[in-house]
Design a protein around this motif. Structure first.
Motif, short mmCIF file in Angstrom:
data_model
loop_
_atom_site.label_atom_id
_atom_site.label_comp_id
_atom_site.label_asym_id
_atom_site.label_seq_id
_atom_site.Cartn_x
_atom_site.Cartn_y
_atom_site.Cartn_z
N HIS A 72 9.81 -8.10 -5.66
CA HIS A 72 8.70 -7.17 -5.50
C HIS A 72 9.20 -5.76 -5.20
O HIS A 72 10.07 -5.58 -4.34
CB HIS A 72 7.81 -7.60 -4.32
N TYR A 73 8.62 -4.78 -5.88
CA TYR A 73 8.84 -3.38 -5.52
C TYR A 73 7.48 -2.78 -5.21
O TYR A 73 6.57 -2.81 -6.04
CB TYR A 73 9.52 -2.60 -6.65
N ASP A 74 7.31 -2.26 -3.99
CA ASP A 74 6.01 -1.77 -3.56
C ASP A 74 6.11 -0.36 -2.98
O ASP A 74 7.03 -0.05 -2.22
CB ASP A 74 5.40 -2.72 -2.53
N VAL A 75 5.12 0.46 -3.32
CA VAL A 75 5.17 1.88 -2.97
C VAL A 75 4.02 2.33 -2.09
O VAL A 75 4.12 3.38 -1.44
CB VAL A 75 5.21 2.76 -4.24
N SER A 76 2.90 1.60 -2.06
CA SER A 76 1.74 2.07 -1.29
C SER A 76 1.18 1.03 -0.35
O SER A 76 0.40 1.37 0.55
CB SER A 76 0.62 2.54 -2.25
N ALA A 77 1.52 -0.24 -0.53
CA ALA A 77 1.00 -1.30 0.33
C ALA A 77 2.01 -2.43 0.39
O ALA A 77 2.80 -2.64 -0.53
CB ALA A 77 -0.34 -1.82 -0.20
N LEU A 78 2.00 -3.16 1.48
CA LEU A 78 2.86 -4.33 1.59
C LEU A 78 2.42 -5.40 0.61
O LEU A 78 1.21 -5.59 0.41
CB LEU A 78 2.80 -4.91 3.00
N PRO A 79 3.35 -6.12 -0.01
CA PRO A 79 2.95 -7.22 -0.87
C PRO A 79 2.21 -8.29 -0.07
O PRO A 79 2.48 -8.49 1.13
CB PRO A 79 4.29 -7.75 -1.41
N GLY A 80 1.27 -8.96 -0.71
CA GLY A 80 0.46 -9.95 -0.02
C GLY A 80 1.27 -11.04 0.65
O GLY A 80 0.86 -11.59 1.68
N LEU A 81 2.43 -11.36 0.10
CA LEU A 81 3.26 -12.42 0.67
C LEU A 81 3.80 -12.06 2.05
O LEU A 81 4.23 -12.93 2.80
CB LEU A 81 4.44 -12.74 -0.26
N LEU A 82 3.75 -10.78 2.41
CA LEU A 82 4.29 -10.34 3.70
C LEU A 82 3.22 -9.98 4.71
O LEU A 82 3.53 -9.71 5.87
CB LEU A 82 5.20 -9.12 3.50
N GLN A 83 1.97 -9.97 4.32
CA GLN A 83 0.92 -9.47 5.20
C GLN A 83 0.50 -10.50 6.25
O GLN A 83 0.35 -11.68 5.95
CB GLN A 83 -0.30 -9.06 4.37
N THR A 84 0.29 -10.03 7.47
CA THR A 84 -0.31 -10.87 8.49
C THR A 84 -1.81 -10.98 8.22
O THR A 84 -2.38 -10.23 7.43
CB THR A 84 -0.11 -10.28 9.89
N GLU A 85 -2.44 -11.90 8.93
CA GLU A 85 -3.89 -12.07 8.75
C GLU A 85 -4.63 -10.78 9.11
O GLU A 85 -5.52 -10.35 8.36
CB GLU A 85 -4.39 -13.22 9.61
N SER A 86 -4.28 -10.17 10.22
CA SER A 86 -4.98 -8.95 10.66
C SER A 86 -4.76 -7.80 9.68
O SER A 86 -5.68 -7.03 9.40
CB SER A 86 -4.50 -8.54 12.06
#
Length: 282
Positions: free
Chosen positions: A114-128
């Motif tokens: 994954h290369y991401d520039v404006s938001a964290l990839p969904g695989l890394l996001q916490t619930e909050s």
């Protein structure tokens, strides 16, 4: 033609995950452990334990086995593994239609980059963090849809811990980590979660600093994906428009760019230190 039992299967899966979550909570409290303490002993974050206890995160086999032993469940958790596997197969996925083809390929992947520039990839996001994203999205989503999207996003994350392991790398622009989506408490929990995920043997996380004078691509985010037994493909997504790239030459160009970004970014060790420093400043 839709299976008339699909909705019941989906609801049944949700009920099972909630029941297991309540059981974990009961056993944890009986053992006198906080969510953080349980997570530390099992290799999960406090946020992950919280999500699991509320039935939002699918419990993995490794978690059920380890929690069963640690909490003295005498097989009550471990025996649920087959039921969880069947429920995961039958449950409906609440992804938007334009994302479902990618989500299917992601589940089959042996490598993800994954290369991401404006938001964290969904695989890394916490619930909050995920809830903050969906809550603020415009046009506004209703509460039921927000909850469906959050649950679906968390459900994808078992790819990071399942076995056989999928190789997953993340290249994230520094600016993404600077944005405190959801407020400072959510932001801090998200940074802590990134540190924990970065310790997984099959995961590499690197930060691309904003002070770099050279950059191999400013054309936006992309994902490289290798389904089992198939050639690598690429996926791009922007403003609810998604495209799966299968042309070998286009995929080769993106793969070359990804390699250049990795070479110019902080190393995984340096990236962890960078995040730790950010945590010290929050």
């Amino acid at each position: 033609m839709a299976d008339p039992n699909d909705e019941d299967a989906g609801d049944g899966a949700v009920d099972l995950f909630r029941a297991l979550g309540r059981m974990v909570k009961m056993l944890r409290e009986r053992a006198g452990l906080t969510q953080r303490q349980l997570g530390q002993q099992l290799g999960y974050s406090e946020e992950q334990i919280s999500s699991l206890e509320r039935g939002r995160r699918v419990p993995q086999d490794e978690f059920l086995d380890a929690a069963d032993e640690l909490l003295g469940a005498n097989g009550m958790l471990a025996v649920a593994k087959e039921d969880v596997a069947r429920a995961k197969t039958k449950a409906r996925v609440k992804h938007p239609a334009w994302f479902r083809d990618y989500a299917r390929l992601e589940r089959e992947a042996v490598e993800l980059h994954h290369y991401d520039v404006s938001a964290l990839p969904g695989l890394l996001q916490t619930e909050s963090h995920a809830r903050a994203i969906f809550t603020n999205r415009q046009p506004l989503l209703d509460e039921a849809t927000v909850e469906q999207r959050v649950t679906a996003r968390l459900g994808r994350q078992d790819i990071l811990t399942r076995w056989p392991a999928t190789l997953v790398t993340f290249m994230i622009e520094e600016a993404v980590l600077r944005r405190p989506l959801g407020g400072q408490s959510t932001h801090r929990a998200q940074l802590e979660h990134l540190l924990q995920v970065s310790q997984l043997r099959n995961v590499e996380l690197q930060i691309m600093p904003t002070d770099r004078e050279e950059h191999p691509t400013l054309d936006g985010p992309f994902t490289l994906l290798t389904p089992i037994g198939r050639q690598q493909v690429a996926y791009v997504e922007v403003q609810r428009v998604s495209r799966l790239i299968v042309d070998p030459e286009e995929v080769r160009i993106l793969a070359a760019r990804y390699g250049s970004i990795r070479a110019q970014a902080l190393t995984p060790r340096e990236s962890r230190f960078f995040i730790e420093t950010m945590l010290g400043d929050t």
